[in-house]
Enzyme design. Sequence first.
Site, PDB file in Angstrom:
ATOM      1  N   GLU A 133      -5.986   4.184  -2.381  1.00 47.59           N
ATOM      2  CA  GLU A 133      -5.301   4.463  -1.105  1.00 47.59           C
ATOM      3  C   GLU A 133      -4.940   5.944  -0.964  1.00 47.59           C
ATOM      4  O   GLU A 133      -4.737   6.419   0.155  1.00 47.59           O
ATOM      5  CB  GLU A 133      -4.036   3.620  -0.981  1.00 47.59           C
TER       6      GLU A 133
ATOM      7  N   TYR B  96      12.160  12.741  23.428  1.00 53.82           N
ATOM      8  CA  TYR B  96      11.279  11.837  22.672  1.00 53.82           C
ATOM      9  C   TYR B  96       9.967  12.513  22.282  1.00 53.82           C
ATOM     10  O   TYR B  96       9.359  12.124  21.284  1.00 53.82           O
ATOM     11  CB  TYR B  96      11.029  10.528  23.433  1.00 53.82           C
TER      12      TYR B  96
ATOM     13  N   ILE C  61       5.738   2.328   2.309  1.00 54.13           N
ATOM     14  CA  ILE C  61       6.118   2.621   3.692  1.00 54.13           C
ATOM     15  C   ILE C  61       7.643   2.701   3.843  1.00 54.13           C
ATOM     16  O   ILE C  61       8.147   3.306   4.789  1.00 54.13           O
ATOM     17  CB  ILE C  61       5.508   1.603   4.692  1.00 54.13           C
ATOM     18  N   GLU C  62       8.373   2.109   2.887  1.00 51.17           N
ATOM     19  CA  GLU C  62       9.832   2.243   2.906  1.00 51.17           C
ATOM     20  C   GLU C  62      10.264   3.712   2.803  1.00 51.17           C
ATOM     21  O   GLU C  62      11.258   4.132   3.412  1.00 51.17           O
ATOM     22  CB  GLU C  62      10.452   1.456   1.740  1.00 51.17           C
TER      23      GLU C  62
ATOM     24  N   LYS D 278       1.900  -1.055   9.106  1.00 51.89           N
ATOM     25  CA  LYS D 278       0.660  -0.641   8.429  1.00 51.89           C
ATOM     26  C   LYS D 278      -0.372  -1.745   8.663  1.00 51.89           C
ATOM     27  O   LYS D 278      -0.572  -2.627   7.823  1.00 51.89           O
ATOM     28  CB  LYS D 278       0.951  -0.444   6.932  1.00 51.89           C
TER      29      LYS D 278
HETATM   30  N1  LIG Z   1       7.209  -3.672   0.936  1.00 52.71           N
HETATM   31  C1  LIG Z   1       5.995  -3.083   0.673  1.00 52.71           C
HETATM   32  N2  LIG Z   1       5.033  -3.815   0.096  1.00 52.71           N
HETATM   33  C2  LIG Z   1       3.837  -3.247  -0.168  1.00 52.71           C
HETATM   34  C3  LIG Z   1       3.581  -1.904   0.150  1.00 52.71           C
HETATM   35  C4  LIG Z   1       4.645  -1.157   0.772  1.00 52.71           C
HETATM   36  O1  LIG Z   1       4.506   0.044   1.103  1.00 52.71           O
HETATM   37  N3  LIG Z   1       5.826  -1.793   1.008  1.00 52.71           N
HETATM   38  N4  LIG Z   1       2.374  -1.357  -0.094  1.00 52.71           N
HETATM   39  C5  LIG Z   1       1.390  -2.057  -0.649  1.00 52.71           C
HETATM   40  C6  LIG Z   1       0.056  -1.480  -0.804  1.00 52.71           C
HETATM   41  O2  LIG Z   1       0.024  -0.092  -0.698  1.00 52.71           O
HETATM   42  C7  LIG Z   1      -0.834  -2.180   0.235  1.00 52.71           C
HETATM   43  O3  LIG Z   1      -0.539  -1.654   1.527  1.00 52.71           O
HETATM   44  C8  LIG Z   1      -2.302  -2.057  -0.039  1.00 52.71           C
HETATM   45  O4  LIG Z   1      -2.858  -3.327  -0.153  1.00 52.71           O
HETATM   46  C9  LIG Z   1       1.554  -3.445  -1.077  1.00 52.71           C
HETATM   47  N5  LIG Z   1       2.874  -3.979  -0.751  1.00 52.71           N
END
Ligand SMILES: Nc1nc2c(c(=O)[nH]1)N=C([C@H](O)[C@@H](O)CO)CN2
Length: 117
Positions: free
Chosen positions: A21, A53, A72-73, A98
Amino acid sequence: MDTVSVKGLKVDATIGIFDWEQEIFQPLYIDLEMRWDNAKAAESGDIHDALDYAAVSSFVVELIESRPWGLIEEVAEQIAAGLFSQFQVPGARVTVNKPTAVPAANSVGVSIVRGEF
Ligand SMILES: Nc1nc2c(c(=O)[nH]1)N=C([C@H](O)[C@@H](O)CO)CN2
Protein backbone atom coordinates in the site's frame (compact mmCIF):
# COMPACT_ATOMS: atom_id res chain seq x y z
CA MET A 1 -24.07 26.74 16.84
CA ASP A 2 -24.18 26.46 13.05
CA THR A 3 -22.05 24.28 10.81
CA VAL A 4 -19.98 24.50 7.64
CA SER A 5 -19.54 21.26 5.76
CA VAL A 6 -17.37 19.63 3.13
CA LYS A 7 -18.58 16.33 1.71
CA GLY A 8 -16.85 13.77 -0.47
CA LEU A 9 -13.55 15.60 -0.87
CA LYS A 10 -11.43 13.17 -2.91
CA VAL A 11 -7.70 12.99 -2.25
CA ASP A 12 -5.34 10.36 -3.68
CA ALA A 13 -3.17 9.16 -0.81
CA THR A 14 -0.29 6.84 -0.05
CA ILE A 15 -1.92 5.01 2.84
CA GLY A 16 -2.20 1.63 4.47
CA ILE A 17 -0.61 -0.80 6.90
CA PHE A 18 0.81 -3.13 4.24
CA ASP A 19 4.08 -2.60 2.34
CA TRP A 20 2.32 -2.80 -1.03
CA GLU A 21 0.00 0.00 0.00
CA GLN A 22 2.99 2.29 0.47
CA GLU A 23 3.82 1.85 -3.23
CA ILE A 24 0.48 3.01 -4.67
CA PHE A 25 -2.11 5.76 -4.46
CA GLN A 26 -5.59 5.03 -3.12
CA PRO A 27 -8.49 7.47 -3.02
CA LEU A 28 -9.74 8.81 0.29
CA TYR A 29 -13.04 10.68 0.56
CA ILE A 30 -13.22 13.22 3.36
CA ASP A 31 -16.40 14.52 5.00
CA LEU A 32 -16.19 17.45 7.42
CA GLU A 33 -18.83 19.01 9.65
CA MET A 34 -17.38 22.03 11.40
CA ARG A 35 -19.00 24.13 14.09
CA TRP A 36 -19.09 27.81 13.19
CA ASP A 37 -21.28 30.81 13.93
CA ASN A 38 -22.47 31.75 10.43
CA ALA A 39 -24.54 34.73 11.57
CA LYS A 40 -21.65 37.21 11.45
CA ALA A 41 -20.76 36.36 7.84
CA ALA A 42 -24.43 36.46 6.87
CA GLU A 43 -24.65 39.98 8.30
CA SER A 44 -21.40 41.38 6.90
CA GLY A 45 -21.09 39.45 3.65
CA ASP A 46 -17.36 39.30 4.41
CA ILE A 47 -15.47 36.07 3.69
CA HIS A 48 -13.16 36.90 6.61
CA ASP A 49 -16.10 36.34 8.96
CA ALA A 50 -16.89 33.01 7.33
CA LEU A 51 -15.22 29.64 7.73
CA ASP A 52 -13.84 29.43 4.19
CA TYR A 53 -14.67 25.89 3.00
CA ALA A 54 -12.36 26.34 -0.01
CA ALA A 55 -9.41 27.18 2.25
CA VAL A 56 -10.27 24.25 4.51
CA SER A 57 -10.45 21.89 1.51
CA SER A 58 -7.05 23.06 0.25
CA PHE A 59 -5.56 22.49 3.70
CA VAL A 60 -6.90 18.92 3.81
CA VAL A 61 -5.61 18.08 0.32
CA GLU A 62 -2.16 19.50 1.07
CA LEU A 63 -1.98 17.69 4.41
CA ILE A 64 -2.88 14.28 2.98
CA GLU A 65 -0.57 14.68 -0.02
CA SER A 66 2.35 15.81 2.17
CA ARG A 67 3.39 12.37 3.48
CA PRO A 68 2.65 8.65 3.47
CA TRP A 69 0.12 7.41 6.06
CA GLY A 70 -0.64 4.19 7.90
CA LEU A 71 -4.09 4.08 9.48
CA ILE A 72 -6.92 6.31 8.31
CA GLU A 73 -7.40 7.16 12.00
CA GLU A 74 -4.12 9.12 11.82
CA VAL A 75 -5.44 11.13 8.89
CA ALA A 76 -8.68 11.96 10.70
CA GLU A 77 -6.83 13.08 13.85
CA GLN A 78 -4.38 15.31 11.98
CA ILE A 79 -7.20 16.94 10.00
CA ALA A 80 -9.05 17.70 13.24
CA ALA A 81 -5.88 19.14 14.81
CA GLY A 82 -5.41 21.44 11.81
CA LEU A 83 -9.00 22.63 11.94
CA PHE A 84 -8.40 23.75 15.53
CA SER A 85 -4.95 25.27 15.07
CA GLN A 86 -5.28 26.88 11.64
CA PHE A 87 -8.97 27.72 11.39
CA GLN A 88 -10.01 28.18 15.06
CA VAL A 89 -12.90 25.76 14.62
CA PRO A 90 -14.41 25.02 18.07
CA GLY A 91 -15.55 21.51 17.17
CA ALA A 92 -15.71 19.15 14.25
CA ARG A 93 -16.74 15.74 12.98
CA VAL A 94 -14.15 14.32 10.59
CA THR A 95 -14.90 11.25 8.47
CA VAL A 96 -12.31 9.49 6.34
CA ASN A 97 -13.60 6.92 3.86
CA LYS A 98 -11.34 4.46 1.99
CA PRO A 99 -13.64 2.88 -0.60
CA THR A 100 -11.09 0.60 -2.28
CA ALA A 101 -9.88 -1.03 0.97
CA VAL A 102 -12.44 -3.86 1.21
CA PRO A 103 -13.57 -4.99 -2.24
CA ALA A 104 -16.84 -6.48 -0.98
CA ALA A 105 -17.85 -3.24 0.75
CA ASN A 106 -19.09 -0.03 -0.84
CA SER A 107 -16.74 1.79 1.49
CA VAL A 108 -15.07 1.59 4.89
CA GLY A 109 -14.07 4.49 7.08
CA VAL A 110 -13.69 6.13 10.45
CA SER A 111 -15.42 9.11 11.98
CA ILE A 112 -14.20 11.17 14.92
CA VAL A 113 -15.72 14.05 16.87
CA ARG A 114 -13.38 16.52 18.55
CA GLY A 115 -14.04 19.68 20.54
CA GLU A 116 -17.47 21.16 21.18
CA PHE A 117 -19.89 19.42 18.86
N1 LIG B 1 -9.61 0.78 11.57
C1 LIG B 1 -8.77 0.53 10.51
N2 LIG B 1 -8.69 -0.72 10.04
C2 LIG B 1 -7.87 -0.98 9.00
C3 LIG B 1 -7.10 0.03 8.40
C4 LIG B 1 -7.23 1.36 8.94
O1 LIG B 1 -6.59 2.33 8.46
N3 LIG B 1 -8.07 1.55 9.99
N4 LIG B 1 -6.31 -0.24 7.35
C5 LIG B 1 -6.21 -1.46 6.84
C6 LIG B 1 -5.43 -1.71 5.63
O2 LIG B 1 -4.53 -0.70 5.32
C7 LIG B 1 -6.45 -1.98 4.51
O3 LIG B 1 -7.04 -0.74 4.12
C8 LIG B 1 -5.88 -2.67 3.31
O4 LIG B 1 -6.57 -3.86 3.09
C9 LIG B 1 -6.91 -2.61 7.41
N5 LIG B 1 -7.78 -2.24 8.53
